[in-house]
Enzyme design. Structure first.
Site, PDB file in Angstrom:
ATOM      1  N   HIS A 237       0.838  -1.199   0.000  1.00  0.00           N
ATOM      2  CA  HIS A 237       0.000   0.000   0.000  1.00  0.00           C
ATOM      3  C   HIS A 237       0.872   1.248   0.000  1.00  0.00           C
ATOM      4  O   HIS A 237       0.677   2.149  -0.803  1.00  0.00           O
ATOM      5  CB  HIS A 237      -0.984   0.064   1.170  1.00  0.00           C
ATOM      6  CG  HIS A 237      -1.663   1.396   1.161  1.00  0.00           C
ATOM      7  ND1 HIS A 237      -2.615   1.716   0.230  1.00  0.00           N
ATOM      8  CD2 HIS A 237      -1.421   2.534   1.851  1.00  0.00           C
ATOM      9  CE1 HIS A 237      -2.963   2.987   0.367  1.00  0.00           C
ATOM     10  NE2 HIS A 237      -2.248   3.506   1.336  1.00  0.00           N
ATOM     11  N   TYR A 241       2.139   5.511  -2.304  1.00  0.00           N
ATOM     12  CA  TYR A 241       2.510   6.888  -1.934  1.00  0.00           C
ATOM     13  C   TYR A 241       3.933   7.205  -2.366  1.00  0.00           C
ATOM     14  O   TYR A 241       4.257   8.359  -2.649  1.00  0.00           O
ATOM     15  CB  TYR A 241       2.249   7.141  -0.444  1.00  0.00           C
ATOM     16  CG  TYR A 241       0.771   7.284  -0.254  1.00  0.00           C
ATOM     17  CD1 TYR A 241       0.128   8.454  -0.647  1.00  0.00           C
ATOM     18  CD2 TYR A 241      -0.010   6.228   0.182  1.00  0.00           C
ATOM     19  CE1 TYR A 241      -1.238   8.571  -0.598  1.00  0.00           C
ATOM     20  CE2 TYR A 241      -1.385   6.328   0.238  1.00  0.00           C
ATOM     21  CZ  TYR A 241      -1.994   7.510  -0.152  1.00  0.00           C
ATOM     22  OH  TYR A 241      -3.345   7.614  -0.113  1.00  0.00           O
ATOM     23  N   HIS A 388      -8.596   0.907 -11.717  1.00  0.00           N
ATOM     24  CA  HIS A 388      -8.246   1.903 -10.690  1.00  0.00           C
ATOM     25  C   HIS A 388      -6.776   2.305 -10.781  1.00  0.00           C
ATOM     26  O   HIS A 388      -6.441   3.483 -10.812  1.00  0.00           O
ATOM     27  CB  HIS A 388      -8.561   1.330  -9.305  1.00  0.00           C
ATOM     28  CG  HIS A 388      -7.928   2.092  -8.184  1.00  0.00           C
ATOM     29  ND1 HIS A 388      -8.361   3.341  -7.802  1.00  0.00           N
ATOM     30  CD2 HIS A 388      -6.870   1.804  -7.381  1.00  0.00           C
ATOM     31  CE1 HIS A 388      -7.612   3.780  -6.807  1.00  0.00           C
ATOM     32  NE2 HIS A 388      -6.695   2.868  -6.541  1.00  0.00           N
ATOM     33  N   PHE A 389      -5.876   1.315 -10.831  1.00  0.00           N
ATOM     34  CA  PHE A 389      -4.483   1.759 -10.700  1.00  0.00           C
ATOM     35  C   PHE A 389      -3.877   2.282 -11.999  1.00  0.00           C
ATOM     36  O   PHE A 389      -2.807   2.863 -11.967  1.00  0.00           O
ATOM     37  CB  PHE A 389      -3.593   0.753  -9.950  1.00  0.00           C
ATOM     38  CG  PHE A 389      -3.432  -0.616 -10.522  1.00  0.00           C
ATOM     39  CD1 PHE A 389      -2.752  -0.828 -11.684  1.00  0.00           C
ATOM     40  CD2 PHE A 389      -3.947  -1.717  -9.833  1.00  0.00           C
ATOM     41  CE1 PHE A 389      -2.574  -2.106 -12.185  1.00  0.00           C
ATOM     42  CE2 PHE A 389      -3.782  -2.992 -10.331  1.00  0.00           C
ATOM     43  CZ  PHE A 389      -3.093  -3.196 -11.513  1.00  0.00           C
ATOM     44  N   HIS A 390      -4.593   2.127 -13.119  1.00  0.00           N
ATOM     45  CA  HIS A 390      -4.057   2.792 -14.313  1.00  0.00           C
ATOM     46  C   HIS A 390      -4.396   4.286 -14.347  1.00  0.00           C
ATOM     47  O   HIS A 390      -3.729   5.040 -15.053  1.00  0.00           O
ATOM     48  CB  HIS A 390      -4.532   2.103 -15.595  1.00  0.00           C
ATOM     49  CG  HIS A 390      -3.753   0.852 -15.864  1.00  0.00           C
ATOM     50  ND1 HIS A 390      -4.007  -0.323 -15.211  1.00  0.00           N
ATOM     51  CD2 HIS A 390      -2.704   0.594 -16.685  1.00  0.00           C
ATOM     52  CE1 HIS A 390      -3.156  -1.257 -15.621  1.00  0.00           C
ATOM     53  NE2 HIS A 390      -2.356  -0.732 -16.514  1.00  0.00           N
ATOM     54  N   ARG A 451      -9.805  -9.981 -13.272  1.00  0.00           N
ATOM     55  CA  ARG A 451      -8.526  -9.500 -13.777  1.00  0.00           C
ATOM     56  C   ARG A 451      -7.628 -10.713 -13.980  1.00  0.00           C
ATOM     57  O   ARG A 451      -8.005 -11.835 -13.655  1.00  0.00           O
ATOM     58  CB  ARG A 451      -7.888  -8.509 -12.795  1.00  0.00           C
ATOM     59  CG  ARG A 451      -7.461  -9.141 -11.497  1.00  0.00           C
ATOM     60  CD  ARG A 451      -6.949  -8.145 -10.486  1.00  0.00           C
ATOM     61  NE  ARG A 451      -5.589  -7.700 -10.789  1.00  0.00           N
ATOM     62  CZ  ARG A 451      -4.742  -7.225  -9.868  1.00  0.00           C
ATOM     63  NH1 ARG A 451      -5.125  -7.154  -8.594  1.00  0.00           N
ATOM     64  NH2 ARG A 451      -3.543  -6.827 -10.196  1.00  0.00           N
ATOM     65  N   ARG A 452      -6.414 -10.508 -14.520  1.00  0.00           N
ATOM     66  CA  ARG A 452      -5.414 -11.564 -14.667  1.00  0.00           C
ATOM     67  C   ARG A 452      -6.001 -12.815 -15.312  1.00  0.00           C
ATOM     68  O   ARG A 452      -5.891 -13.916 -14.766  1.00  0.00           O
ATOM     69  CB  ARG A 452      -4.827 -11.918 -13.302  1.00  0.00           C
ATOM     70  CG  ARG A 452      -4.081 -10.770 -12.663  1.00  0.00           C
ATOM     71  CD  ARG A 452      -3.527 -11.115 -11.314  1.00  0.00           C
ATOM     72  NE  ARG A 452      -2.423 -10.216 -10.956  1.00  0.00           N
ATOM     73  CZ  ARG A 452      -1.813 -10.244  -9.795  1.00  0.00           C
ATOM     74  NH1 ARG A 452      -2.165 -11.087  -8.862  1.00  0.00           N
ATOM     75  NH2 ARG A 452      -0.824  -9.416  -9.556  1.00  0.00           N
TER      76      ARG A 452
HETATM   77  C1  HEM Z   1       0.006   1.547 -22.958  1.00  0.00           C
HETATM   78  C2  HEM Z   1      -0.386   1.685 -21.726  1.00  0.00           C
HETATM   79  C3  HEM Z   1      -0.938   0.551 -20.905  1.00  0.00           C
HETATM   80  C4  HEM Z   1      -1.892  -0.371 -21.231  1.00  0.00           C
HETATM   81  C5  HEM Z   1      -2.665  -0.491 -22.529  1.00  0.00           C
HETATM   82  C6  HEM Z   1      -2.050  -1.238 -20.091  1.00  0.00           C
HETATM   83  C7  HEM Z   1      -2.935  -2.314 -20.014  1.00  0.00           C
HETATM   84  C8  HEM Z   1      -3.059  -3.175 -18.948  1.00  0.00           C
HETATM   85  C9  HEM Z   1      -4.059  -4.215 -18.818  1.00  0.00           C
HETATM   86  C10 HEM Z   1      -5.162  -4.525 -19.826  1.00  0.00           C
HETATM   87  C11 HEM Z   1      -3.839  -4.842 -17.641  1.00  0.00           C
HETATM   88  C12 HEM Z   1      -4.674  -5.948 -17.004  1.00  0.00           C
HETATM   89  C13 HEM Z   1      -4.201  -7.299 -17.357  1.00  0.00           C
HETATM   90  C14 HEM Z   1      -4.935  -8.389 -16.573  1.00  0.00           C
HETATM   91  O1  HEM Z   1      -5.268  -8.230 -15.383  1.00  0.00           O
HETATM   92  O2  HEM Z   1      -5.130  -9.454 -17.162  1.00  0.00           O
HETATM   93  C15 HEM Z   1      -2.681  -4.239 -17.027  1.00  0.00           C
HETATM   94  C16 HEM Z   1      -2.128  -4.625 -15.822  1.00  0.00           C
HETATM   95  C17 HEM Z   1      -1.191  -3.897 -15.131  1.00  0.00           C
HETATM   96  N1  HEM Z   1      -0.621  -2.683 -15.525  1.00  0.00           N
HETATM   97 FE1  HEM Z   1      -0.877  -1.765 -17.316  1.00  0.00          FE
HETATM   98  N2  HEM Z   1      -1.190  -0.837 -19.095  1.00  0.00           N
HETATM   99  C18 HEM Z   1      -0.505   0.264 -19.550  1.00  0.00           C
HETATM  100  C19 HEM Z   1       0.423   1.019 -18.840  1.00  0.00           C
HETATM  101  C20 HEM Z   1       0.753   0.807 -17.516  1.00  0.00           C
HETATM  102  C21 HEM Z   1       1.555   1.689 -16.716  1.00  0.00           C
HETATM  103  C22 HEM Z   1       2.138   3.014 -17.188  1.00  0.00           C
HETATM  104  C23 HEM Z   1       1.673   1.107 -15.494  1.00  0.00           C
HETATM  105  C24 HEM Z   1       2.385   1.583 -14.265  1.00  0.00           C
HETATM  106  C25 HEM Z   1       3.210   2.591 -14.191  1.00  0.00           C
HETATM  107  C26 HEM Z   1       0.959  -0.150 -15.532  1.00  0.00           C
HETATM  108  C27 HEM Z   1       0.897  -1.063 -14.499  1.00  0.00           C
HETATM  109  C28 HEM Z   1       0.197  -2.249 -14.521  1.00  0.00           C
HETATM  110  C29 HEM Z   1       0.199  -3.222 -13.441  1.00  0.00           C
HETATM  111  C30 HEM Z   1       0.974  -3.123 -12.134  1.00  0.00           C
HETATM  112  C31 HEM Z   1      -0.657  -4.262 -13.837  1.00  0.00           C
HETATM  113  C32 HEM Z   1      -1.025  -5.511 -13.026  1.00  0.00           C
HETATM  114  C33 HEM Z   1      -0.171  -6.671 -13.377  1.00  0.00           C
HETATM  115  C34 HEM Z   1      -0.614  -7.882 -12.607  1.00  0.00           C
HETATM  116  O3  HEM Z   1      -1.814  -8.138 -12.480  1.00  0.00           O
HETATM  117  O4  HEM Z   1       0.294  -8.569 -12.083  1.00  0.00           O
HETATM  118  N3  HEM Z   1       0.413  -0.305 -16.770  1.00  0.00           N
HETATM  119  N4  HEM Z   1      -2.230  -3.208 -17.840  1.00  0.00           N
HETATM  120 CU   LIG Z   2      -3.856   0.475  -0.631  1.00  0.00          CU
END
Ligand code: HEM
Ligand SMILES: [Cu+2]
Length: 577
Positions: A237, A241, A388-390, A451-452
């Site tokens: 968490h 921050y 949320h986190f995006h 998700r995932r």
């Molecule tokens: C081109 C830009 C991006 C796209 C299209 C994108 C798309 C996605 C999608 C669709 C997922 C969900 C996948 C799933 O749960 O099956 C995901 C997961 C994630 N994304 Fe992105 N994302 C982008 C940029 C970013 C950026 C800039 C960050 C952080 C600085 C980020 C951090 C994450 C994280 C931490 C996850 C979770 C991974 C996990 O479940 O282990 N993403 N993203």
């Molecule tokens: Cu939190």
């Protein structure tokens, strides 16, 4: 408004080392920033493929270098959320406080931190690229990856802690040589952020060093998954921050000047950072509402503390908003909302940050839902969560870092930004791409889409998917918009870095440390410095707040850790990929 002198282009180009003359710390800062951006480039390249997966378009079958959707997702999450952020923040929060205090960092230590991180990242990358650490970015046991991954992750954190120690030591030295003086705002906020991270990183360090590394090396037979998750989310968490506060530093201490104005309230800014120092860490249990085996009492207490974070968040929203209004008024703006038209929207440094702030409004609102014990059950582990986190780390932080790169890379290299127009386009497209992404993902989450999930390989979801056609299509479309945004952004950055012209030292982009309203008024009134409010003197004692934060986190976590350690349930590792 003053106009900058026309840049005097020196031809032939200056020898590189001459650019860093006077401030050799610029070079190590540049290495941190550019390495971070390269990691982001690789991480972001996979994002659109994941977005297409949601739209039921499977491109993974054509990608021989990725063994599975989950290998790609591990790379994406680790590189973007953990590696890019840590590098960028380490560079930024070394450079800003040192320049604000007028102290040169010890370069040997700074480079040692850089190489510690880089060796760690190469080790972890080797493991993930070889499909030996397909653990997603949360690496929950009993999933077990190669020891290289865990050792690499530990080195990444150690690198950041070296910078933390360096900045804190520099600040204490400055305090000793400047008795009675108040720390400049950007340095104050940087030190508070590093102090928070020192406390916050403890969970991850203990999880990885004490439990996961020995277990992955076969020295211990098992790891208790619940204990590991609790240590992970203790850091997990607070790490948000660690990602967001550097953006706040830019909004509070730099953006006012970039907008042509002043900081509305310097003391409010300090107060909000002290509150973040106190409240960021003792609340991680709100990520574990669904974990059985933890006391509901402590979950509830930490939920209530989580809601208190609304206070410094609102302080930030209102004081940064007031700074922008002051800037617009200085440019002749007025009215309830009419003033916004007078802001420098053509400047990508400004616009990217304001768009980042706007994305943070729905991001924060969604966070209140996630933090509520009752409401979280509806969205837990659904597409809502990445939605949320995006818009928080993926936009509020990332887009602010884009804005920072638009002025800081030219500042460090004396190379002008390659294209203002392209930079602006990249910011707008990233913003709208992420908004569409967030709408799609939150909506899917409410329908129950998990998700995932690799949709091409999933069974049992068809009924749910048929009800989520529109949001799933939105996610796919957003991925395409974001791909264009990313191409534009990285084109500007690499064209800037590879550019051959350098401006003269006089025309160097300045560091936009902003003045506060009180300072400006005091200067106009009696030509002196402003009276320092008693509150600012109290807030200056960051060590006291550090100790309080440590005490608070002990109270909030020790009972849980003691009971977990007394009832261990170790399990052996699994490899599911
Ligand atoms: C081109 C830009 C991006 C796209 C299209 C994108 C798309 C996605 C999608 C669709 C997922 C969900 C996948 C799933 O749960 O099956 C995901 C997961 C994630 N994304 Fe992105 N994302 C982008 C940029 C970013 C950026 C800039 C960050 C952080 C600085 C980020 C951090 C994450 C994280 C931490 C996850 C979770 C991974 C996990 O479940 O282990 N993403 N993203
Ligand atoms: Cu939190």
């Amino acid at each position: 408004m003053t106009t900058a002198p026309p840049p005097t282009v020196s031809a032939p180009a200056l020898p590189t080392e001459q650019v860093y003359l006077g401030h050799p710390e610029k070079k190590v800062t540049l290495y941190f920033l550019v390495t971070g951006l390269l990691m982001l480039l690789i991480g972001v390249a996979i994002g659109p493929l994941q977005a297409l997966n949601y739209a039921n378009i499977d491109v993974y079958q054509y990608l021989p270098f990725l063994k599975s959707y989950y290998q790609g997702l591990s790379l994406h999450g680790v590189l973007n959320a953990l590696v890019f952020t840590t590098y960028f923040i380490s560079g930024l929060l070394l450079y800003l406080p040192c320049r604000a205090l007028g102290v040169r960092p010890n370069l040997v230590v700074a480079w040692a931190a850089y190489w510690t991180m880089t060796i760690g990242v190469l080790m972890a990358a080797w493991a993930v690229l070889g499909n030996n650490a397909t653990l997603l970015y949360t690496f929950y046991p009993p999933l077990q990856g190669s020891p290289l991954f865990y050792i690499g992750a530990a080195l990444l954190v150690v690198g950041s802690l070296i910078i933390a120690a360096q900045v804190i030591v520099i600040w204490t030295g400055w305090k000793r040589s400047h008795p009675g003086e108040i720390t400049p705002l950007a340095a104050y906020m940087s030190v508070a952020t590093w102090m928070m991270w020192v406390i916050a990183s403890l969970g991850l360090v203990v999880e990885v060093v004490v439990f996961l590394i020995p277990w992955s090396l076969g020295w211990t037979k098992g790891v208790d998954p619940l204990l590991a998750r609790t240590l992970f989310w203790y850091t997990g968490h607070a790490i948000v921050y660690f990602w967001v506060l550097p953006a706040y530093i830019s909004w509070y201490a730099l953006l006012p000047r970039q907008a042509g104005g002043v900081i509305a309230s310097d003391s409010m800014a300090r107060l909000s950072f002290v509150l973040f120092l106190l409240l960021s860490t003792p609340v991680g249990l709100h990520h574990q509402y669904s974990d059985t085996g933890l006391s509901i009492g402590w979950k509830t207490v930490q939920m209530l503390l989580t809601f208190l974070v609304v206070v410094p968040s609102m302080l930030t929203a209102f004081s940064v908003g007031a700074s922008l209004e002051l800037a617009a008024q200085a440019r002749g703006g007025g009215g309830y909302f009419g003033w916004t038209r007078r802001l420098p929207w053509k400047d990508p440094v400004f616009t990217a940050q304001v768009l980042a702030m706007i994305s943070f409004i729905p991001g924060g609102a969604g966070g209140i839902v996630n933090a509520s014990l009752a409401l979280d059950t509806a969205v837990h582990n659904t597409a809502w969560i990445p939605g949320h986190f995006h818009i928080t780390v993926g936009t509020a932080t990332t887009l602010t870092f884009f804005a920072i790169s638009f002025w800081l890379l030219p500042h460090l290299t004396r190379k002008p930004l390659a294209s203002v127009k392209m930079a602006l386009w990249s910011a707008w497209l990233w913003f709208w791409g992420m908004i569409i992404f967030a709408v799609g993902m939150h909506w899917e989450g409410l329908i129950g889409i998990p998700r995932r999930t690799y949709f091409a390989g999933a069974t049992g979801l068809s009924e749910m998917i048929s009800r989520a056609q529109v949001p799933l299509a939105l996610t796919g479309i957003s991925g395409m918009v974001l791909a264009v945004a990313a191409v534009l952004y990285f084109t500007v950055i690499f064209r800037t870095l590879l550019g051959r012209t350098r401006v003269s030292a006089q025309a160097e982009v300045p560091i936009p440390f902003s003045q506060s309203l009180a300072e400006v008024e005091a200067l106009a009134g009696n030509g002196g410095s402003p009276k320092i409010a008693g509150a600012v003197r109290v807030l200056e004692r960051l060590w006291v707040f550090f100790a309080l934060a440590l005490a608070l986190v002990m109270v909030m976590y020790l009972p849980t850790f003691i009971s977990l350690l007394l009832n261990p349930h170790p399990v052996p590792g699994l490899r599911l990929w």
